[in-house]
Motif scaffolding. Structure first.
Motif, PDB file in Angstrom:
ATOM      1  N   ALA A 250       0.838  -1.210   0.000  1.00 34.53           N
ATOM      2  CA  ALA A 250       0.000   0.000   0.000  1.00 34.53           C
ATOM      3  C   ALA A 250       0.869   1.255   0.000  1.00 34.53           C
ATOM      4  O   ALA A 250       0.530   2.266  -0.621  1.00 34.53           O
ATOM      5  CB  ALA A 250      -0.932   0.000   1.206  1.00 34.53           C
ATOM      6  N   LEU A 251       2.012   1.205   0.683  1.00 31.02           N
ATOM      7  CA  LEU A 251       2.907   2.359   0.734  1.00 31.02           C
ATOM      8  C   LEU A 251       3.454   2.683  -0.650  1.00 31.02           C
ATOM      9  O   LEU A 251       3.564   3.844  -1.051  1.00 31.02           O
ATOM     10  CB  LEU A 251       4.058   2.098   1.716  1.00 31.02           C
ATOM     11  CG  LEU A 251       3.647   1.942   3.192  1.00 31.02           C
ATOM     12  CD1 LEU A 251       4.829   1.457   4.027  1.00 31.02           C
ATOM     13  CD2 LEU A 251       3.116   3.262   3.754  1.00 31.02           C
ATOM     14  N   GLU A 252       3.776   1.622  -1.416  1.00 31.46           N
ATOM     15  CA  GLU A 252       4.278   1.851  -2.774  1.00 31.46           C
ATOM     16  C   GLU A 252       3.160   2.337  -3.689  1.00 31.46           C
ATOM     17  O   GLU A 252       3.392   3.116  -4.617  1.00 31.46           O
ATOM     18  CB  GLU A 252       4.938   0.589  -3.321  1.00 31.46           C
ATOM     19  CG  GLU A 252       6.295   0.360  -2.693  1.00 31.46           C
ATOM     20  CD  GLU A 252       7.027  -0.845  -3.257  1.00 31.46           C
ATOM     21  OE1 GLU A 252       7.110  -0.977  -4.487  1.00 31.46           O
ATOM     22  OE2 GLU A 252       7.501  -1.674  -2.457  1.00 31.46           O
ATOM     23  N   MET A 253       1.944   1.875  -3.436  1.00 34.27           N
ATOM     24  CA  MET A 253       0.803   2.366  -4.207  1.00 34.27           C
ATOM     25  C   MET A 253       0.659   3.866  -3.989  1.00 34.27           C
ATOM     26  O   MET A 253       0.481   4.626  -4.933  1.00 34.27           O
ATOM     27  CB  MET A 253      -0.459   1.614  -3.758  1.00 34.27           C
ATOM     28  CG  MET A 253      -1.692   1.959  -4.515  1.00 34.27           C
ATOM     29  SD  MET A 253      -1.531   1.682  -6.295  1.00 34.27           S
ATOM     30  CE  MET A 253      -2.927   0.638  -6.584  1.00 34.27           C
ATOM     31  N   LEU A 329      -6.472   3.624   1.397  1.00 31.10           N
ATOM     32  CA  LEU A 329      -5.588   2.451   1.245  1.00 31.10           C
ATOM     33  C   LEU A 329      -5.536   1.695   2.575  1.00 31.10           C
ATOM     34  O   LEU A 329      -5.776   2.281   3.632  1.00 31.10           O
ATOM     35  CB  LEU A 329      -4.177   2.904   0.862  1.00 31.10           C
ATOM     36  CG  LEU A 329      -3.982   3.382  -0.584  1.00 31.10           C
ATOM     37  CD1 LEU A 329      -2.683   4.160  -0.708  1.00 31.10           C
ATOM     38  CD2 LEU A 329      -3.983   2.190  -1.545  1.00 31.10           C
ATOM     39  N   PRO A 330      -5.191   0.413   2.546  1.00 32.80           N
ATOM     40  CA  PRO A 330      -5.020  -0.328   3.808  1.00 32.80           C
ATOM     41  C   PRO A 330      -4.022   0.397   4.727  1.00 32.80           C
ATOM     42  O   PRO A 330      -2.971   0.830   4.262  1.00 32.80           O
ATOM     43  CB  PRO A 330      -4.445  -1.673   3.349  1.00 32.80           C
ATOM     44  CG  PRO A 330      -4.876  -1.809   1.926  1.00 32.80           C
ATOM     45  CD  PRO A 330      -4.951  -0.417   1.364  1.00 32.80           C
ATOM     46  N   GLN A 331      -4.393   0.551   5.990  1.00 31.42           N
ATOM     47  CA  GLN A 331      -3.556   1.295   6.937  1.00 31.42           C
ATOM     48  C   GLN A 331      -3.016   0.367   8.026  1.00 31.42           C
ATOM     49  O   GLN A 331      -3.757  -0.472   8.534  1.00 31.42           O
ATOM     50  CB  GLN A 331      -4.386   2.398   7.616  1.00 31.42           C
ATOM     51  CG  GLN A 331      -5.086   3.362   6.670  1.00 31.42           C
ATOM     52  CD  GLN A 331      -4.135   4.367   6.035  1.00 31.42           C
ATOM     53  OE1 GLN A 331      -3.197   4.824   6.690  1.00 31.42           O
ATOM     54  NE2 GLN A 331      -4.366   4.702   4.771  1.00 31.42           N
ATOM     55  N   ALA A 375      -0.759  -3.574   4.221  1.00 32.64           N
ATOM     56  CA  ALA A 375      -0.620  -2.288   4.912  1.00 32.64           C
ATOM     57  C   ALA A 375       0.793  -2.040   5.441  1.00 32.64           C
ATOM     58  O   ALA A 375       1.179  -0.886   5.649  1.00 32.64           O
ATOM     59  CB  ALA A 375      -1.613  -2.223   6.074  1.00 32.64           C
ATOM     60  N   VAL A 376       1.561  -3.090   5.686  1.00 34.68           N
ATOM     61  CA  VAL A 376       2.835  -2.906   6.398  1.00 34.68           C
ATOM     62  C   VAL A 376       3.994  -2.592   5.454  1.00 34.68           C
ATOM     63  O   VAL A 376       3.906  -2.815   4.248  1.00 34.68           O
ATOM     64  CB  VAL A 376       3.181  -4.161   7.244  1.00 34.68           C
ATOM     65  CG1 VAL A 376       2.050  -4.496   8.207  1.00 34.68           C
ATOM     66  CG2 VAL A 376       3.510  -5.347   6.345  1.00 34.68           C
ATOM     67  N   GLY A 377       5.064  -2.056   6.037  1.00 27.50           N
ATOM     68  CA  GLY A 377       6.255  -1.764   5.249  1.00 27.50           C
ATOM     69  C   GLY A 377       7.080  -0.669   5.880  1.00 27.50           C
ATOM     70  O   GLY A 377       6.957  -0.398   7.084  1.00 27.50           O
ATOM     71  N   LEU A 378       7.919  -0.059   5.056  1.00 24.78           N
ATOM     72  CA  LEU A 378       8.854   0.951   5.548  1.00 24.78           C
ATOM     73  C   LEU A 378       8.774   2.212   4.697  1.00 24.78           C
ATOM     74  O   LEU A 378       8.568   2.127   3.486  1.00 24.78           O
ATOM     75  CB  LEU A 378      10.297   0.411   5.450  1.00 24.78           C
ATOM     76  CG  LEU A 378      10.590  -0.951   6.082  1.00 24.78           C
ATOM     77  CD1 LEU A 378      12.003  -1.394   5.705  1.00 24.78           C
ATOM     78  CD2 LEU A 378      10.439  -0.883   7.596  1.00 24.78           C
ATOM     79  N   MET A 379       8.940   3.352   5.345  1.00 26.02           N
ATOM     80  CA  MET A 379       9.154   4.611   4.622  1.00 26.02           C
ATOM     81  C   MET A 379      10.529   5.125   5.019  1.00 26.02           C
ATOM     82  O   MET A 379      10.767   5.424   6.201  1.00 26.02           O
ATOM     83  CB  MET A 379       8.086   5.649   5.012  1.00 26.02           C
ATOM     84  CG  MET A 379       6.716   5.416   4.418  1.00 26.02           C
ATOM     85  SD  MET A 379       6.627   5.507   2.610  1.00 26.02           S
ATOM     86  CE  MET A 379       6.981   7.229   2.317  1.00 26.02           C
ATOM     87  N   LEU A 380      11.425   5.208   4.044  1.00 26.11           N
ATOM     88  CA  LEU A 380      12.761   5.706   4.345  1.00 26.11           C
ATOM     89  C   LEU A 380      12.677   7.220   4.562  1.00 26.11           C
ATOM     90  O   LEU A 380      12.052   7.931   3.782  1.00 26.11           O
ATOM     91  CB  LEU A 380      13.731   5.416   3.199  1.00 26.11           C
ATOM     92  CG  LEU A 380      13.803   3.974   2.684  1.00 26.11           C
ATOM     93  CD1 LEU A 380      14.985   3.828   1.730  1.00 26.11           C
ATOM     94  CD2 LEU A 380      13.950   2.979   3.826  1.00 26.11           C
ATOM     95  N   ARG A 381      13.275   7.683   5.635  1.00 27.71           N
ATOM     96  CA  ARG A 381      13.322   9.125   5.897  1.00 27.71           C
ATOM     97  C   ARG A 381      14.655   9.718   5.477  1.00 27.71           C
ATOM     98  O   ARG A 381      14.787  10.929   5.318  1.00 27.71           O
ATOM     99  CB  ARG A 381      13.083   9.402   7.394  1.00 27.71           C
ATOM    100  CG  ARG A 381      11.744   8.879   7.910  1.00 27.71           C
ATOM    101  CD  ARG A 381      10.568   9.505   7.195  1.00 27.71           C
ATOM    102  NE  ARG A 381       9.293   8.874   7.541  1.00 27.71           N
ATOM    103  CZ  ARG A 381       8.190   8.959   6.800  1.00 27.71           C
ATOM    104  NH1 ARG A 381       8.216   9.607   5.648  1.00 27.71           N
ATOM    105  NH2 ARG A 381       7.081   8.374   7.183  1.00 27.71           N
ATOM    106  N   LYS A 382      15.655   8.885   5.367  1.00 23.82           N
ATOM    107  CA  LYS A 382      16.991   9.344   4.972  1.00 23.82           C
ATOM    108  C   LYS A 382      17.521   8.446   3.865  1.00 23.82           C
ATOM    109  O   LYS A 382      17.342   7.218   3.907  1.00 23.82           O
ATOM    110  CB  LYS A 382      17.960   9.269   6.166  1.00 23.82           C
ATOM    111  CG  LYS A 382      17.560  10.145   7.347  1.00 23.82           C
ATOM    112  CD  LYS A 382      17.804  11.615   7.066  1.00 23.82           C
ATOM    113  CE  LYS A 382      17.253  12.464   8.212  1.00 23.82           C
ATOM    114  NZ  LYS A 382      17.362  13.897   7.924  1.00 23.82           N
TER     115      LYS A 382
END
Ligand code: URA
Ligand code: CA
Length: 432
Positions: A250-253, A329-331, A375-382
């Protein structure tokens, strides 16, 4: 003809004839050649290599081992794109509607696949209701009408490759340029497009870790394409760190939607424009790469790419409201920050290990029966080259369980922080 003579010939470094290659592929697919002899021949190919003609013949023998898709009922030049692996690679989701918005037919086949996150299908399923169980007739109708549709992988496409890939996996013969190149190209050719853009990844998160190997693989695939009559070109792109920020379905979507709005990560936008421009050129919808790029930017700016994405999702049962409202989106239940253990600059993000961290959360599959948590995953901040202070967040974890200590540990272990280094180059080379 006897398979033992063919093995001996290859052991001695001689080139196999088309008849010998066909004999092997047909016999192995049908089961008249046993695994032990096929393994011996694969190992001989691994050490003795194959010349350009052998590679083309091997590819076509695998194509002819099963069904092929006939896309001739679709008007226009059909251009396919293939990326070799990678972590958090969202380019397909961006490119399908983007290129279709320029009236270039995108007729894609997709499966679930294994890996750090799901396949393109899993990501599309983040639009609730999306499905690709459509008939071939419906598929062709949708591509003619909307210029974009995705259908499930046919069960009997390149059965020789399926069998051989499984055998290579357990005999130490995966990492061979002629075997990888023919394996990938056989599937692309059987899927029926007129032209193919290859996105060959290089670096830690890629199949090919070194630039030299990546170039060799890209050249091998482009040559196969040309030798079997398909317009083919390759771009070598960086996968030393993950592409974009999102890793997870979902994050990539959401990241793809942002990019189609012109608000996505810079590297994902740039790679999409580079690959998209090549697709536009192969589809003969522009006379120069500059013109192609301008046209792509135009359909992002005027909202046509985004409208195309909605139409595409809705036509296959997906909820198009996610495009305007990504909260649909799925959260995930929990958002947890991963603090930097010291101050400095990000020098390295080991892409494949970060991919494993996403998989530990449930974003991907280890075996084909695993269920993916969309719904799960990672968002890179750096990302590499960014400055970071001790305690500042490197990554946001999106999880459906509270205890993610092993995931935090894995991320901290695979972010190298120290003296400044510049961000890596995104595009290394173009091969035509
Ligand atoms: N991907 C494939 O499809 N085949 C290979 O041999 C390697 C990667
Ligand atoms: Ca991404």
């Amino acid at each position: 003809m006897r398979i033992v003579d063919i093995i001996t010939k290859k052991v001695n470094g001689k080139a196999l004839s088309p008849a010998e290659i066909n004999f092997f592929i047909q016999g192995y697919t049908e089961g008249t050649i046993p695994d032990y002899q096929a393994s011996a021949l694969l190992m001989a190919i691994f050490f003795q290599d194959m010349n350009e003609d052998e590679r083309a013949h091997l590819t076509m023998a695998m194509v002819n081992s099963g069904e092929t898709i006939d896309l001739s009922a679709i008007e226009g030049i059909k251009v396919d794109k293939h990326s070799t692996g990678g972590v958090g690679d969202t380019t397909t989701l961006v490119l399908a509607p983007l290129v279709a918005a320029l009236d270039i037919p995108v007729a894609k086949m997709s499966g679930r696949g294994l890996g750090h996150t799901g396949g393109t299908l899993d990501k599309l399923e983040a639009a609730t209701g999306f499905h690709l169980e459509i008939s071939k007739e419906e598929f062709i109708h949708l591509v003619n009408q909307n210029k974009v549709a995705v259908i499930g992988q046919s069960g009997n496409l390149t059965p020789a490759d399926k069998k051989l890939y499984a055998l290579r996996d357990v005999t130490g013969t995966v990492n061979s340029i002629p075997l990888i190149a023919s394996s990938i190209m056989s599937k692309k050719i059987a899927a029926g497009s007129d032209a193919i853009v290859l996105d060959v990844k290089t670096g830690a998160g890629a199949f090919m870790k070194s630039l030299e190997d990546s170039i060799e693989l890209a050249e091998a695939m482009v040559k196969i394409g040309h030798n079997v009559g398909r317009h083919t070109m390759a771009v070598i792109s960086d996968m030393s760190q993950p592409l974009g920020y999102a890793i997870g379905n979902a994050l990539e979507m959401k990241e793809a939607i942002d990019t189609l709005k012109g608000e996505g990560p810079e590297d994902l936008m740039e790679l999409s424009l580079v690959l998209g421009s090549q697709m536009v050129m192969l589809a003969k919808k522009a006379t120069s790469l500059e013109e192609a790029r301008k046209k792509l930017i135009e359909v992002i700016k005027n909202g046509k790419a985004l409208e195309k994405f909605k139409l595409f999702l809705a036509s296959q049962g997906g909820d198009p409201s996610i495009v305007d409202n990504t909260d649909n989106l799925p959260q995930a239940k929990y958002k947890i920050e991963v603090p930097a253990l010291k101050s400095g600059f990000v020098r390295k993000i080991v892409a494949d290990e970060i991919g494993v961290a996403a998989m530990l959360l449930g974003a991907g599959r280890a075996t084909k029966d695993d269920k993916v948590d969309l719904a799960v995953g990672l968002m890179l901040r750096k990302k590499v080259g960014d400055e970071v202070k001790q305690g500042e967040s490197l990554v946001t974890i999106y999880a459906n369980r509270e205890d993610v200590s092993s995931v935090i540990q894995k991320i901290q272990d695979n972010y190298e922080i120290g003296e400044f280094v510049a961000a890596p180059k995104l595009i290394y080379q173009t091969i035509t």
